[in-house]
Design a protein around this motif. Sequence first.
Motif, PDB file in Angstrom:
ATOM      1  N   VAL A 109       0.827  -1.204   0.000  1.00 16.69           N
ATOM      2  CA  VAL A 109       0.000   0.000   0.000  1.00 16.69           C
ATOM      3  C   VAL A 109       0.863   1.258   0.000  1.00 16.69           C
ATOM      4  N   GLN A 110       1.939   1.257   0.791  1.00 14.82           N
ATOM      5  CA  GLN A 110       2.773   2.460   0.815  1.00 14.82           C
ATOM      6  C   GLN A 110       3.546   2.627  -0.481  1.00 14.82           C
ATOM      7  N   ALA A 111       3.899   1.529  -1.151  1.00 12.09           N
ATOM      8  CA  ALA A 111       4.493   1.647  -2.478  1.00 12.09           C
ATOM      9  C   ALA A 111       3.475   2.187  -3.472  1.00 12.09           C
ATOM     10  N   GLN A 112       2.200   1.769  -3.348  1.00  6.40           N
ATOM     11  CA  GLN A 112       1.139   2.331  -4.183  1.00  6.40           C
ATOM     12  C   GLN A 112       1.075   3.845  -4.056  1.00  6.40           C
ATOM     13  N   ASP A 113       1.116   4.287  -2.811  1.00  7.37           N
ATOM     14  CA  ASP A 113       0.856   5.696  -2.525  1.00  7.37           C
ATOM     15  C   ASP A 113       2.085   6.585  -2.646  1.00  7.37           C
ATOM     16  N   ARG A 114       3.280   6.067  -2.255  1.00  6.24           N
ATOM     17  CA  ARG A 114       4.390   7.005  -2.037  1.00  6.24           C
ATOM     18  C   ARG A 114       5.750   6.407  -2.373  1.00  6.24           C
ATOM     19  N   PHE A 115       5.821   5.598  -3.435  1.00  4.36           N
ATOM     20  CA  PHE A 115       7.110   4.944  -3.651  1.00  4.36           C
ATOM     21  C   PHE A 115       8.213   5.921  -4.013  1.00  4.36           C
ATOM     22  N   PHE A 116       7.924   6.945  -4.798  1.00  2.81           N
ATOM     23  CA  PHE A 116       9.023   7.846  -5.147  1.00  2.81           C
ATOM     24  C   PHE A 116       9.610   8.495  -3.896  1.00  2.81           C
ATOM     25  N   SER A 844     -11.329  10.094  18.869  1.00  3.87           N
ATOM     26  CA  SER A 844     -10.004  10.693  18.675  1.00  3.87           C
ATOM     27  C   SER A 844      -9.944  11.421  17.339  1.00  3.87           C
ATOM     28  N   THR A 845      -8.946  12.284  17.185  1.00  2.00           N
ATOM     29  CA  THR A 845      -8.823  13.077  15.959  1.00  2.00           C
ATOM     30  C   THR A 845      -7.385  13.084  15.470  1.00  2.00           C
ATOM     31  N   TRP A 846      -7.219  13.377  14.172  1.00  4.26           N
ATOM     32  CA  TRP A 846      -5.889  13.489  13.585  1.00  4.26           C
ATOM     33  C   TRP A 846      -5.938  14.299  12.312  1.00  4.26           C
ATOM     34  N   VAL A 847      -4.788  14.799  11.914  1.00  8.94           N
ATOM     35  CA  VAL A 847      -4.639  15.515  10.652  1.00  8.94           C
ATOM     36  C   VAL A 847      -3.154  15.533  10.323  1.00  8.94           C
ATOM     37  N   THR A 848      -2.840  15.547   9.051  1.00  7.37           N
ATOM     38  CA  THR A 848      -1.454  15.698   8.619  1.00  7.37           C
ATOM     39  C   THR A 848      -1.367  16.893   7.680  1.00  7.37           C
ATOM     40  N   VAL A 849      -0.147  17.345   7.409  1.00  4.51           N
ATOM     41  CA  VAL A 849       0.001  18.628   6.730  1.00  4.51           C
ATOM     42  C   VAL A 849      -0.436  18.589   5.266  1.00  4.51           C
ATOM     43  N   THR A 850      -0.320  17.447   4.606  1.00  2.00           N
ATOM     44  CA  THR A 850      -0.719  17.415   3.195  1.00  2.00           C
ATOM     45  C   THR A 850      -1.823  16.393   2.980  1.00  2.00           C
ATOM     46  N   GLY A 851      -1.463  15.136   2.830  1.00  2.00           N
ATOM     47  CA  GLY A 851      -2.439  14.087   2.589  1.00  2.00           C
ATOM     48  C   GLY A 851      -1.761  12.742   2.562  1.00  2.00           C
ATOM     49  N   THR A 852      -2.508  11.705   2.257  1.00  2.00           N
ATOM     50  CA  THR A 852      -1.968  10.356   2.311  1.00  2.00           C
ATOM     51  C   THR A 852      -1.150   9.982   1.084  1.00  2.00           C
ATOM     52  N   SER A 853      -1.369  10.646  -0.032  1.00  5.53           N
ATOM     53  CA  SER A 853      -0.760  10.238  -1.298  1.00  5.53           C
ATOM     54  C   SER A 853       0.459  11.073  -1.637  1.00  5.53           C
ATOM     55  N   HIS A 860      -5.853  13.039  -2.897  1.00  4.17           N
ATOM     56  CA  HIS A 860      -5.375  12.984  -1.515  1.00  4.17           C
ATOM     57  C   HIS A 860      -3.934  13.483  -1.381  1.00  4.17           C
ATOM     58  N   TYR A 861      -3.438  14.178  -2.409  1.00  5.04           N
ATOM     59  CA  TYR A 861      -2.071  14.713  -2.347  1.00  5.04           C
ATOM     60  C   TYR A 861      -1.969  15.832  -1.315  1.00  5.04           C
ATOM     61  N   ALA A 862      -2.972  16.687  -1.255  1.00  4.66           N
ATOM     62  CA  ALA A 862      -2.940  17.809  -0.315  1.00  4.66           C
ATOM     63  C   ALA A 862      -4.329  18.138   0.209  1.00  4.66           C
ATOM     64  N   ASP A 863      -5.191  17.126   0.337  1.00  5.34           N
ATOM     65  CA  ASP A 863      -6.578  17.410   0.717  1.00  5.34           C
ATOM     66  C   ASP A 863      -6.749  17.701   2.209  1.00  5.34           C
ATOM     67  N   GLN A 864      -5.694  17.518   3.013  1.00 10.29           N
ATOM     68  CA  GLN A 864      -5.779  17.867   4.433  1.00 10.29           C
ATOM     69  C   GLN A 864      -5.128  19.218   4.741  1.00 10.29           C
ATOM     70  N   LEU A 865      -4.466  19.810   3.767  1.00  4.35           N
ATOM     71  CA  LEU A 865      -3.700  21.036   4.009  1.00  4.35           C
ATOM     72  C   LEU A 865      -4.577  22.176   4.509  1.00  4.35           C
ATOM     73  N   GLY A 866      -5.716  22.404   3.873  1.00  6.72           N
ATOM     74  CA  GLY A 866      -6.576  23.515   4.286  1.00  6.72           C
ATOM     75  C   GLY A 866      -7.052  23.362   5.711  1.00  6.72           C
ATOM     76  N   ALA A 867      -7.514  22.155   6.059  1.00  8.03           N
ATOM     77  CA  ALA A 867      -7.969  21.915   7.431  1.00  8.03           C
ATOM     78  C   ALA A 867      -6.824  22.084   8.417  1.00  8.03           C
ATOM     79  N   TRP A 868      -5.660  21.527   8.069  1.00  5.22           N
ATOM     80  CA  TRP A 868      -4.479  21.640   8.944  1.00  5.22           C
ATOM     81  C   TRP A 868      -4.122  23.108   9.193  1.00  5.22           C
ATOM     82  N   ALA A 869      -4.080  23.913   8.135  1.00  9.83           N
ATOM     83  CA  ALA A 869      -3.702  25.328   8.281  1.00  9.83           C
ATOM     84  C   ALA A 869      -4.690  26.087   9.153  1.00  9.83           C
ATOM     85  N   GLU A 870      -5.960  25.697   9.103  1.00 14.12           N
ATOM     86  CA  GLU A 870      -6.992  26.371   9.900  1.00 14.12           C
ATOM     87  C   GLU A 870      -7.124  25.790  11.303  1.00 14.12           C
TER      88      GLU A 870
END
Length: 895
Positions: A109-116, A844-853, A860-870
């Motif tokens: 799964v992590q190779a799917q999402d973020r191998f580079f 419980s809650t969580w957020v990361t600066v960009t996204g999972t991909s 999902h490359y940066a779909d959490q960024l807006g929420a994180w910044a706010e």
Amino acid sequence: MRGRRGSLACVSAPTTPAEPSEQSPTPAPRRSRSRLRRAVVGIAVIVLLAIVATVTFTAVVIRRPLPETSGSLQLDGLEREVTVTRDEQGVPRIYADTAEDLFRAQGYVQAQDRFFEMDYRRHVTSGRLAELVGDVPAAIEADKVVRTFGWRQVAQQELDLVSDETRSYLRAYAEGVNAYLQGRDAGDIAFEYTVLGTTAQVEPEPWDPVDSLAWLKAMAWDLRGNYDDELDRALAYSTLDDVALVNELFPPYEQGGNATVLDPADLPESESGGAGAPVDVATAQTTSSPAGPSVRGARVDDALASARAALEAVPVLVGRGEGTGSNAWVVSGEHTSSGAPMLANDPHLALGAPGIWAQVGLHCTTVGADCPFDVAGFSFAGFPGVMIGHNGQLAWGLTNMGADVTDFFVERVRGETYQRGEEWVPLEVRRETIRVAGSAAVDIDVRSTVHGPVISDVLEVGAVTGAPSAAGTALGSYAVSLAWTALTPGRTADAVFALNTAQDAEDVREAAALFDVPAQNIVFATADGHIGYQAPGRIPVRAEVPGSPVPSDGSWPRDGRDPAYDWQGWVPAEQMPRALDPESGFIVTANQAVLPAGTGPFLTNDWDYGFRSERIRALLTQQIDSGRPFGVEDFNNIQNDDWSPYAQVLLPALLDVQLDDDYDAAGQELLRGWDGRMAADSAPAAYFAAVWRNLLQATFWDDLPQDMRPDGGDRWLVVLRTMLENPDDRFWDDRSTLNVVESRDEILTQALVSARRDMTVEMAKDPSRWSWGKLHTLRLEHPILGGEGVPGLVRELVNPSPVEMSGSSSVVNATGWDAGTGSFAVRTGPSMRMVVDLGDIDDSTWVTVTGTSGHPASKHYADQLGAWAEGRTFPFAFTRDAVQETAREELTLTP
């Protein structure tokens, strides 16, 4: 997790400062953080220009690597079927019947999402970056330094040292990664390979378990302790020539006036007769002195400067620089709405695209001895398991302890020998070959002493070791070697899996004994009602050397000729500080001192000064005293608190300055009613930050080397607070003004007036139009394709849109910026935020600066960024029913 300033931050978020006005401070000429990015531009972007405008480029090339996340796929090597669900943010939750299948699926799964991202990291940590990006000087320099460290050789030794179970997990993870790579062209794996492949052969090689272990070396390197402070002391001495003045710039923690993590009364009795007792060390006899007032001179300074240049050539993968740190705290159930403990954690690291953390859930369908994992949280793509998170019985968070685990030794070198006492002994020498894509290989000879690798001659930055001494060539020349705990093979990988399955304080203690590097603070809470703290880490013991003109505790470079300065071993694990259920009902760690000086083993003198931790303690105490129990939202609010201790320290002095000109006084008037919060929409916050930047320049730039100009961190706040009480302190005088001796009030006036004029140029003449967020902006950049010189369409693809930020350095919402650069741009910050309620785990809650991909074309490359910044977060589902309820996609992996 706290580190220091770095120069080549390949996964950080360097930004382009606004052009300074004539009144603005000239940015310090620091090494470019985007030098590698700019150089790599030549790899492929010209070729891309011909295709970026086509529909095919967007529809095929960019989207081609996006993985299948639903349906059914075969994964070679699986023993049984595995289910992977993904929620609205694309976070994978993996369910498997065996531990090996669980980690095979995680690797897949992590190779799917973020191998580079994984591949880029492995090239850096193996000293093979030039194989990926070609004949780029910055990449070759980085490879030379990493090869000198020998990260991969140490990782190879660790593979044989870890437990059989850990080795099997690492191998299963690698099998999963390789199953994804099998049969796929590079362009099917990541868009970046399409770019790099225009000028170099980029067929990703199979993943190896050692690749995962080498990543731990990078994590340990970026989160090591005080090496910058150690070098800065020596560099400051080279210009100040006075130990007392140097010490004024490095005040002891006690001058911060803030509490330690633990009260000595909270320490339990230990097997050694009391955990509060200092570790016994020998009193060594010395024949010379550490580098500083005695071992010094232009050639020593050159060697130290060359050592620093080599260390700063290493790309930043986790985080260094002002603002790098972390917050974590736990509160007992007697003070929470659920009646169970709650935990919060937000590591402050380098910020880039993609973000450093990969959210994941790892669940054995039946938890037992053969498959003990039921854990979720934040992992590193490239390493199996969860680094920070919780299972059903225990939640844990990490902050960087900042223990001093590196020392620099000034060596006397003659030919292929170096001096030890009165003898000359052979250097250890090995040959390393750096392969360069599209160019000739580069050979280097790595030299090591008993202390560690010689680092001052890795890069050609000036004469260092070749010049004869004043007394003749028989005495040799100077070099600098590095002693670092992470260069001794350890079992940190074992500790990760032990934490993943820990159930109670004793389990955490056993895991901590394996957690060699980096030295972290572990805070934890258990579902049955306990909260605790445990210090892990391999901490060197140093001898007390009588007669030394400066401390022999590792805060200054040491004389390598004298064995008295050698490390004496490691602090025993049972003597590392720990506490369980303190009377206060909470524990806060934010990189401050663990214990008062003289209590417990010596860890370091170079702590964060505790302003963040003191603010968190104050907010917790205030709510506890009010009788209102904590909920998850309360913890989220504390994580986003933007009140500045700088305002508390500086405002009285700034408001006392008399400014007669109405134009100049307009900025000062903003401060009179200011609440001290660094909110994005605040005009006073913007002006105050400019005053602070200019005050540091006017006070210190004339006294210090360029490489140690103040970054504006908490140490400088403590220094200035003391200086404000002494109007005639030597540092107030601007030595560049001949026949004039400036006082405190003159420098304060200059800072206020110049800041008002800078704000006019940088934003507007009308102060009501100023705002902190317009200056304090985060521009996330891709590690390779995000920098200057890349075509705009490519940058827009790989770099998320800039966001305006609240917070500041040493604020709980620690969005750090470097005052020494002249820019207010965000460089570091909360790389994720997590709150765990063990009384209602699915709340419980969580957020990361960009996204999972890691794929720029993914939603999902940066779909959490807006929420994180706010300051917003997302639900952190854990139980099977809750995960199923939030699932939006389901993938079945079959044998």
